[in-house]
Design an enzyme around this catalytic site. Structure first.
Site, mmCIF file in Angstrom:
data_model
loop_
_atom_site.group_PDB
_atom_site.id
_atom_site.type_symbol
_atom_site.label_atom_id
_atom_site.label_comp_id
_atom_site.label_asym_id
_atom_site.label_seq_id
_atom_site.Cartn_x
_atom_site.Cartn_y
_atom_site.Cartn_z
ATOM 1 N N PHE A 140 -44.997 37.347 67.953
ATOM 2 C CA PHE A 140 -44.733 35.905 67.824
ATOM 3 C C PHE A 140 -43.223 35.696 67.718
ATOM 4 O O PHE A 140 -42.583 36.169 66.784
ATOM 5 C CB PHE A 140 -45.415 35.268 66.613
ATOM 6 C CG PHE A 140 -45.153 33.784 66.574
ATOM 7 C CD1 PHE A 140 -45.902 32.914 67.356
ATOM 8 C CD2 PHE A 140 -44.103 33.254 65.832
ATOM 9 C CE1 PHE A 140 -45.628 31.541 67.379
ATOM 10 C CE2 PHE A 140 -43.821 31.878 65.852
ATOM 11 C CZ PHE A 140 -44.600 31.032 66.625
ATOM 12 N N ASP A 225 -36.252 40.566 65.660
ATOM 13 C CA ASP A 225 -36.545 39.203 65.225
ATOM 14 C C ASP A 225 -36.909 39.259 63.737
ATOM 15 O O ASP A 225 -38.021 39.636 63.378
ATOM 16 C CB ASP A 225 -37.706 38.642 66.065
ATOM 17 C CG ASP A 225 -38.108 37.224 65.640
ATOM 18 O OD1 ASP A 225 -37.686 36.789 64.544
ATOM 19 O OD2 ASP A 225 -38.855 36.577 66.391
ATOM 20 N N LYS A 254 -35.473 30.389 59.601
ATOM 21 C CA LYS A 254 -36.311 30.082 58.428
ATOM 22 C C LYS A 254 -35.537 29.987 57.112
ATOM 23 O O LYS A 254 -34.882 28.985 56.869
ATOM 24 C CB LYS A 254 -37.482 31.062 58.377
ATOM 25 C CG LYS A 254 -38.427 30.828 59.569
ATOM 26 C CD LYS A 254 -39.869 31.223 59.342
ATOM 27 C CE LYS A 254 -40.742 30.610 60.431
ATOM 28 N NZ LYS A 254 -41.325 31.537 61.371
HETATM 29 C C1 LIG Z 1 -41.282 31.273 62.842
HETATM 30 C C2 LIG Z 1 -40.896 32.369 63.747
HETATM 31 C C3 LIG Z 1 -40.185 32.121 64.934
HETATM 32 C C4 LIG Z 1 -39.914 30.719 65.450
HETATM 33 O O1 LIG Z 1 -39.173 29.947 64.579
HETATM 34 P P1 LIG Z 1 -39.165 28.332 64.763
HETATM 35 O O2 LIG Z 1 -38.143 27.880 63.768
HETATM 36 O O3 LIG Z 1 -40.547 27.863 64.443
HETATM 37 O O4 LIG Z 1 -38.787 28.050 66.161
HETATM 38 C C5 LIG Z 1 -39.784 33.213 65.690
HETATM 39 N N1 LIG Z 1 -40.057 34.468 65.302
HETATM 40 C C6 LIG Z 1 -40.737 34.752 64.169
HETATM 41 C C7 LIG Z 1 -40.986 36.160 63.794
HETATM 42 C C8 LIG Z 1 -41.186 33.705 63.355
HETATM 43 O O5 LIG Z 1 -41.892 33.981 62.253
#
Ligand SMILES: *Cc1c(COP(=O)(O)O)cnc(C)c1O
Length: 401
Positions: A140, A225, A254
């Site tokens: 994700f 990520d 985040k």
């Molecule tokens: C939440 C998340 C994203 C995307 O972040 P947004 O601020 O919702 O665009 C990307 N990678 C990971 C691992 C995430 O948990």
């Protein structure tokens, strides 16, 4: 208005791209939220780890309010007096050399993809119409058209084609598969240190170190990520520190905004970041002074309040308590720090949603991740007493499940 009225209003005018628990939050502080009827709940999701510092952390609120009285937006057409200091701090905290500020997580990932591609085209001689980025099954990384192109989740992808080319999918936690996937056009691998949305998928120890070794040997960029795992969630400032390695490109978001404002960034080395030149990438709101003031204080709070250590200690305590619950319904409990997944034995069409609804009725807000797993990821400021409060209720619901 009653909760029901708010839910109907939202359903009438808001697109139905989510299926939230039917709680209507009106107020929050620390680990607690209150609904429109004044009922109190403990927040066990922290907005997918965007609220590691707790709701309305006093210091971050103060930084935001003070900055709001000075200047909030300049765009990158001009410089501002908050960006340099914030980016320096972010680089020091992560051990990276340069940062490019954006707003949302998906934008940080998009930035990383563009960076890896341009680097491969200009420095590695991969021709402009070729190039592959390796990604993992059940990843994700966000919701943009390019990112959903390499999602393996039908719900995220179906109906959104045509999809972007240039991505190759391999199984997660399988360095051999990565080695086999590499060819002369391979630019990078993009991977999560722990797959959060896939159900708190914790890879084998040494996985990231092995990817690092392969990437260095084959001259492929390693993009991590850490949008969900970063900023003390797993017991270290970044999850990669557990493995004593470093990525070439790092995506963060985040909790960088302290739960107050969307702030994200893509970080890398001076050499790699040099492929971005004026006009090649940008964002109107990226690096705005309000975002920088909030994010810098969000970092200070993580460090000063020792939230990495707290995450380790409270994660052990919480997971230990969960393991004591007497039920044969629980299949497995996986965790690192305060990123905890409880997977249930369920039938093929069953999900943990009804359990989450019962938890909600008892005052515990937690959400399913990947159908069979409940994620417990409270703000890192949570105390033992607050975990005990939650556990009493979780125990009641799980033992009745
Ligand atoms: C939440 C998340 C994203 C995307 O972040 P947004 O601020 O919702 O665009 C990307 N990678 C990971 C691992 C995430 O948990």
């Amino acid at each position: 208005m009653k909760a029901k009225d708010y839910l109907e209003l939202e359903a009438a005018y808001g697109a139905h791209n989510y299926h939230p628990l039917p709680v209507v939050v009106a107020k929050a502080k620390g680990v607690w939220v209150w609904d429109v009827d004044g009922k109190k709940y403990i927040d066990m999701l922290s907005s997918y780890s965007a609220i590691n510092q707790g709701h309305l952390n006093d210091r971050i609120v103060k930084a935001a309010v003070e900055q709001m009285k000075r200047v909030t937006l300049t765009s990158r057409a001009f410089s501002n007096d908050r960006m340099g200091g914030f980016l320096k701090k972010l680089c020091e905290v992560s051990g990276m050399e340069m940062a490019l500020p954006m707003n949302t997580g998906a934008e940080a990932v998009e930035t990383a993809i563009k960076l890896a591609r341009r680097y491969a085209h200009t420095k590695k001689g991969v021709s402009e119409d070729r190039g592959e980025i390796v990604v993992c099954e059940n990843n994700f990384h966000g919701r943009t058209t390019t990112i959903v192109s390499f999602s393996s989740d039908p719900g995220s992808r179906k109906g959104f084609g045509p999809f972007s080319r240039g991505f190759v999918t391999i199984p997660y936690n399988d360095p051999k598969a990565f080695e086999r996937a590499i060819n002369k056009d391979t630019m990078a691998i993009l991977v999560e240190p722990i797959q959060g949305e896939a159900g708190i998928n914790v890879p084998s120890p040494g996985y990231l170190r092995e990817l690092r070794r392969i990437c260095t040997e084959k001259k492929v960029l390693l993009i991590l990520d850490e949008i969900q795992t970063g900023f003390c969630r797993t017991g270290k400032m970044f999850a990669f520190e557990h493995e004593g390695m470093k990525p070439d490109i790092l995506c963060v978001g985040k909790a960088l905004g302290g739960g107050i404002y969307p702030v994200s960034a893509c970080l890398s080395s001076r050499e790699i970041m040099s492929v971005f030149t004026p006009g090649s990438h940008g964002s109107t709101f990226g690096g705005n002074p309000l975002a920088c003031a909030i994010a810098e204080e969000s970092l200070n709070v993580l460090i000063d309040e020792k939230l990495a250590e707290k995450s380790t200690i409270m994660g052990e305590y919480f997971a230990g308590k969960l393991k004591q619950v007497k039920t044969d319904k629980i299949k497995e409990i996986r965790h690192k720090g305060l990123l905890i997944g409880v997977e249930f034995h369920l039938g093929p069409d069953e999900t943990v949603r009804p359990i989450c609804e019962k938890l909600m009725a008892h005052g515990v807000l937690a959400k399913d991740t990947h159908e069979k797993t409940i994620r417990f990821a409270p703000p890192l400021v949570i105390t033992k007493e607050e975990i005990d409060w939650a556990m009493e209720r979780i125990k009641t619901v799980f033992e009745a499940a």
